[in-house]
Design a protein around this motif. Structure first.
Motif, PDB file in Angstrom:
ATOM      1  N   THR A  80      36.918  31.569  45.487  1.00 26.09           N
ATOM      2  CA  THR A  80      36.864  32.248  44.200  1.00 26.09           C
ATOM      3  C   THR A  80      37.737  33.485  44.304  1.00 26.09           C
ATOM      4  N   TYR A  81      38.251  33.941  43.169  1.00 22.49           N
ATOM      5  CA  TYR A  81      39.108  35.113  43.188  1.00 22.49           C
ATOM      6  C   TYR A  81      38.961  35.898  41.892  1.00 22.49           C
ATOM      7  N   TRP A  82      39.386  37.163  41.938  1.00 25.41           N
ATOM      8  CA  TRP A  82      39.372  38.063  40.799  1.00 25.41           C
ATOM      9  C   TRP A  82      40.797  38.506  40.537  1.00 25.41           C
ATOM     10  N   THR A  83      41.091  38.896  39.303  1.00 21.79           N
ATOM     11  CA  THR A  83      42.421  39.390  38.956  1.00 21.79           C
ATOM     12  C   THR A  83      42.318  40.741  38.263  1.00 21.79           C
ATOM     13  N   CYS A  84      43.374  41.536  38.407  1.00 23.16           N
ATOM     14  CA  CYS A  84      43.497  42.805  37.704  1.00 23.16           C
ATOM     15  C   CYS A  84      44.320  42.534  36.455  1.00 23.16           C
ATOM     16  N   THR A  85      43.767  42.833  35.286  1.00 28.16           N
ATOM     17  CA  THR A  85      44.479  42.559  34.040  1.00 28.16           C
ATOM     18  C   THR A  85      45.639  43.521  33.819  1.00 28.16           C
ATOM     19  N   ASN A  86      45.653  44.663  34.514  1.00 27.15           N
ATOM     20  CA  ASN A  86      46.749  45.628  34.357  1.00 27.15           C
ATOM     21  C   ASN A  86      48.005  45.194  35.109  1.00 27.15           C
ATOM     22  N   CYS A  87      47.856  44.845  36.389  1.00 30.41           N
ATOM     23  CA  CYS A  87      49.042  44.564  37.209  1.00 30.41           C
ATOM     24  C   CYS A  87      49.154  43.102  37.639  1.00 30.41           C
TER      25      CYS A  87
END
Length: 78
Positions: free
Chosen positions: A57-64
């Motif tokens: 599973t992974y998370w993302t940064c919506t800014n960069c």
């Protein structure tokens, strides 16, 4: 409070893990109820290997657009 270590499970005793959590929450080095999630971090998303099998599973940064398998790794990304 409970722990899964053998000392607590088999003896029903207050173990060193429980003591560490109690100490950390009392002196402020551990937040029992962390602040609300950072709005720029989204997820978790399901990651797949090259055969189409779920493998992380992974998370993302919506800014960069940075991605990480640990949500905490994105706290200082941008």
């Amino acid at each position: 409070m409970a722990c899964t270590c053998p000392h607590h499970v088999h003896r029903n005793a207050f173990c060193k893990h429980m003591a560490a959590v109690e100490t950390a929450t009392d002196d402020g080095t551990l937040e029992a109820f962390p602040p609300e999630d950072d709005e720029r971090i989204s997820g978790p998303y399901t990651g797949y290997d090259k055969y189409g099998n779920v493998d992380h599973t992974y998370w993302t940064c919506t800014n960069c657009g940075a991605e990480a398998t640990r949500k905490g790794a994105l706290t200082d990304c941008c």
